[in-house]
Design an enzyme around this catalytic site. Structure first.
Site, PDB file in Angstrom:
ATOM      1  N   ARG A  58       0.817  -1.221   0.000  1.00 22.00           N
ATOM      2  CA  ARG A  58       0.000   0.000   0.000  1.00 22.00           C
ATOM      3  C   ARG A  58       0.846   1.265   0.000  1.00 22.00           C
ATOM      4  O   ARG A  58       0.425   2.319  -0.483  1.00 22.00           O
ATOM      5  CB  ARG A  58      -0.919  -0.013   1.236  1.00 22.00           C
ATOM      6  CG  ARG A  58      -2.020   1.002   1.172  1.00 22.00           C
ATOM      7  CD  ARG A  58      -2.520   1.455   2.538  1.00 22.00           C
ATOM      8  NE  ARG A  58      -2.942   0.398   3.406  1.00 22.00           N
ATOM      9  CZ  ARG A  58      -2.506   0.264   4.676  1.00 22.00           C
ATOM     10  NH1 ARG A  58      -1.646   1.102   5.191  1.00 22.00           N
ATOM     11  NH2 ARG A  58      -2.931  -0.729   5.419  1.00 22.00           N
ATOM     12  N   TYR A 111     -15.631  20.721 -11.562  1.00 20.44           N
ATOM     13  CA  TYR A 111     -16.135  19.370 -11.849  1.00 20.44           C
ATOM     14  C   TYR A 111     -17.214  18.995 -10.817  1.00 20.44           C
ATOM     15  O   TYR A 111     -16.977  19.108  -9.602  1.00 20.44           O
ATOM     16  CB  TYR A 111     -14.932  18.421 -11.765  1.00 20.44           C
ATOM     17  CG  TYR A 111     -15.202  16.973 -12.003  1.00 20.44           C
ATOM     18  CD1 TYR A 111     -15.741  16.529 -13.207  1.00 20.44           C
ATOM     19  CD2 TYR A 111     -14.890  16.023 -11.031  1.00 20.44           C
ATOM     20  CE1 TYR A 111     -15.968  15.177 -13.428  1.00 20.44           C
ATOM     21  CE2 TYR A 111     -15.104  14.674 -11.250  1.00 20.44           C
ATOM     22  CZ  TYR A 111     -15.648  14.259 -12.446  1.00 20.44           C
ATOM     23  OH  TYR A 111     -15.866  12.924 -12.655  1.00 20.44           O
ATOM     24  N   ASP A 183      -7.201  21.607 -10.543  1.00 22.44           N
ATOM     25  CA  ASP A 183      -7.531  20.394 -11.304  1.00 22.44           C
ATOM     26  C   ASP A 183      -7.047  20.631 -12.735  1.00 22.44           C
ATOM     27  O   ASP A 183      -7.591  21.460 -13.462  1.00 22.44           O
ATOM     28  CB  ASP A 183      -9.039  20.144 -11.251  1.00 22.44           C
ATOM     29  CG  ASP A 183      -9.444  18.832 -11.928  1.00 22.44           C
ATOM     30  OD1 ASP A 183      -8.765  18.422 -12.896  1.00 22.44           O
ATOM     31  OD2 ASP A 183     -10.455  18.235 -11.514  1.00 22.44           O
ATOM     32  N   LYS A 208      -8.126  10.080 -17.866  1.00 20.37           N
ATOM     33  CA  LYS A 208      -8.441  10.752 -19.117  1.00 20.37           C
ATOM     34  C   LYS A 208      -7.252  10.628 -20.075  1.00 20.37           C
ATOM     35  O   LYS A 208      -7.010   9.581 -20.607  1.00 20.37           O
ATOM     36  CB  LYS A 208      -8.825  12.208 -18.828  1.00 20.37           C
ATOM     37  CG  LYS A 208      -9.917  12.348 -17.742  1.00 20.37           C
ATOM     38  CD  LYS A 208     -11.307  11.954 -18.205  1.00 20.37           C
ATOM     39  CE  LYS A 208     -12.351  11.816 -17.114  1.00 20.37           C
ATOM     40  NZ  LYS A 208     -12.603  12.978 -16.288  1.00 20.37           N
TER      41      LYS A 208
END
Ligand code: PLP
Length: 393
Positions: A58, A111, A183, A208
């Site tokens: 992790r 967003y 962002d 994206k």
């Protein structure tokens, strides 16, 4: 890569092809995909030390480290942390920085899921959230309070594509010791470097353009020196980590990001210019078009445009719009973007504004287009047929 002082530093495109040194792994050009939970320690002494490079799956693997390093180079970051989606990268940033009693300012064109997380999760933890006009620029100074800890920006804005004056926001924030997060999903670190413009965090939905093939979810946060310790601690406490195969797809996507974005940019501009003169289209919002209100900021701060923009149709019924969209051959209707394929969606703007009026639709529809890697003539022919169906409905 070998760096001697006389040789010029590599451009971003070259860095993407040579992000690290294959001779640290016997010459294999790509890093291995390490699937891991347990990492063995060779001795008690090694186990008890805090500075081991890898301690547990992790906390990071050679695979996640390779992508963090590559993104960190592009962004000029003090450090990078990955997340299992773009939204998880956003929430990780917010939770790493904010505490009860803090005030958060968020751009009104943000967003949608960032807005919902702020209103429905952060508010529950006693964080006050206000929205600001994305075009406010240095006027943000008047909204900063003593409790303001973070300003959230996104340029251009989701669905409505307002450009934000990032250096002006950064200067106002810095004067008050407020952190600024951006962002940067639309531009990617290739076309905009928010940390170099003064931001403290640059967040991307790597889902994206970085992954680029519509086949994985991934997010990343790059932090500057003022944000890195908080991000590092927050990421560790939250326990979020990205899956190794998806991280690898991000690394693989990075190799071709420069050429893909060039094509998205060129195709996007050709389609946008064609739509601008079409009788069914009332308005095109694309910051790289010279008559776009955000064009001067885009020219100043960005080095390119991706393939995502919006148009408003002239007044028409839902049935006429359906006749157009349902019959398209290459433009699919679906969420996300940044892959090889073209997409089109009606923008659902309801409930997404509180500080500024929603851009009017004047009886038409706002559509968001993602222009993919197809041949632009084919895409224009597809839209041409579709808009003929719309006009003759
Ligand atoms: C898609 C998107 C996100 C979220 O990314 P996911 O990987 O889908 O969670 C964040 N910001 C912007 C601007 C986006 O378009």
């Amino acid at each position: 890569m070998n760096h001697d002082d006389a040789f010029p530093p590599p451009s971003p495109a070259t860095r993407l092809a040579h992000p690290d040194d294959p001779w640290t792994r016997q010459g294999f050009v790509n890093p291995p995909v390490v699937h891991a939970s347990t990492v063995l320690h060779p001795s008690l002494d090694a186990l008890l030390r805090d500075d081991v490079p890898y301690s547990y799956g992790r906390s990071g693997t050679p695979t996640s480290e390779a992508l963090e390093t590559a993104l960190g180079q592009l962004d000029g970051a003090a450090g990078v942390r990955l997340a299992p989606s773009g939204l998880a990268a956003i929430t990780m940033t917010l939770l790493s920085v904010l505490k009860a009693g803090d005030h958060l300012l968020v751009s009104d064109s943000v967003y949608g899921p960032t807005r919902r997380f702020s209103d429905q999760m952060l508010a529950r933890f006693g964080i006050a959230v206000d929205y600001y006009d994305p075009c406010i620029g240095s006027g943000i100074a008047e909204l900063l309070r003593d409790e303001t800890r973070l300003v959230w920006a996104e340029s251009p804005g989701s669905l409505t594509f307002e450009m934000q004056d990032l250096p002006a926001l950064a200067a106002a924030c810095r004067a008050r010791e407020v952190l600024l997060a951006v962002d940067n999903t639309w531009a990617t670190p290739l076309y905009c470097r928010p940390l170099a413009l003064g931001a403290d965090f640059s967040v991307v939905a790597a889902t994206k353009y970085i992954v680029g093939h519509s086949d994985a979810m991934l997010g990343a946060v790059s932090a500057g020196p003022r944000g890195w310790a908080a991000l590092q601690r927050g990421a560790r406490l939250l326990g979020s980590c990205a899956a190794p195969d998806d991280v690898y797809l991000g690394l693989r996507g990075l190799r071709t990001l420069d050429v893909r974005l060039e094509r998205h940019q060129r195709n996007g501009l050709e389609v946008a210019r064609w739509l601008q003169q079409h009788p069914a289209i009332a308005e095109v919002r694309h910051p790289a078009l010279p008559d776009d209100p955000g064009h001067a900021l885009w020219r100043r701060d960005f080095s390119g445009a991706s393939g995502l923009f919006a148009v408003r149709t002239r007044p028409c019924s839902q049935a006429a719009l359906a006749a157009c969209l349902d019959g398209l051959r290459y433009f699919g209707m679906g969420y996300s973007w940044g892959g090889f394929e073209s997409l089109i969606l009606p923008a659902r703007l309801k409930g997404l504004r509180t500080a500024t009026p929603m851009p009017a639709n004047e009886g038409g529809w706002w559509l968001r287009l993602h222009v993919g890697l197809e041949q632009s003539g084919d895409l224009i022919a597809d839209l041409d047929e579709g808009l003929k169906r719309l006009l003759s409905y």
